[in-house]
Design an enzyme around this catalytic site. Structure first.
Site, PDB file in Angstrom:
ATOM      1  N   GLU A  45       0.826  -1.197   0.000  1.00 18.21           N
ATOM      2  CA  GLU A  45       0.000   0.000   0.000  1.00 18.21           C
ATOM      3  C   GLU A  45       0.868   1.258   0.000  1.00 18.21           C
ATOM      4  O   GLU A  45       0.599   2.204  -0.742  1.00 18.21           O
ATOM      5  CB  GLU A  45      -0.952  -0.028   1.199  1.00 18.21           C
ATOM      6  N   HIS A 101       9.318  15.265  10.413  1.00 18.09           N
ATOM      7  CA  HIS A 101      10.486  15.342   9.530  1.00 18.09           C
ATOM      8  C   HIS A 101      10.158  15.166   8.052  1.00 18.09           C
ATOM      9  O   HIS A 101      10.894  15.676   7.205  1.00 18.09           O
ATOM     10  CB  HIS A 101      11.518  14.291   9.918  1.00 18.09           C
TER      11      HIS A 101
END
Length: 142
Positions: free
Chosen positions: A71, A98
């Site tokens: 996925e 981040h």
């Protein structure tokens, strides 16, 4: 927030639970399937989630499978999508701080339901840190 969600058969149960969790938090959720635990090919249901995020039809996307690997790979094929495969709260937090992950992938066979919901909540609540990470995100998106 507008959130697109999709899964294959192996992520169907968590998809349904996460969908309820998200709507309970007040989010507008669009379900791209799968619609049962009958075996399906995951790209058919994952790519539309990623495309919705990429075109701005959804602000974020959630994709699910057995492991979440396929996925995540499918979602990351769509330009503008930064899908993070997360397995705990810390990986979800860092994916937002981040990497500005706009799609998250979870494996129903990899984490328990309580942890999956904690991962989703953390991913939703964590802002992108910016700063030194902006240049790296730009590099991903070119």
């Amino acid at each position: 927030m507008k959130i697109a969600i999709g899964s294959d058969h192996a992520g169907y149960q968590y998809k349904e639970k996460i969908k309820l969790f998200l709507t309970g938090l007040g989010h507008d959720v669009t379900d791209y399937g799968a619609y049962s635990e009958e075996s399906v090919d995951y790209p058919v249901f994952i790519r539309p989630v990623a495309e919705a995020v990429a075109r701005g039809g959804a602000e974020r996307g959630v994709v699910l499978g057995g492991s979440g690997n396929g996925e995540a790979m499918t979602a990351n094929r769509v330009k503008g999508v930064r899908c993070a495969l997360c397995w705990n709260v810390e990986s979800a937090r860092l994916a937002r701080e981040h990497n500005d992950a706009n799609v998250i992938s979870l494996g129903q066979r990899m984490v328990d339901e309580k942890t999956a919901l904690e991962i989703i909540r953390t991913w939703l609540d964590t802002p992108f840190e910016g700063g030194r990470h902006i240049q790296r995100i730009r590099m991903l998106d070119t």
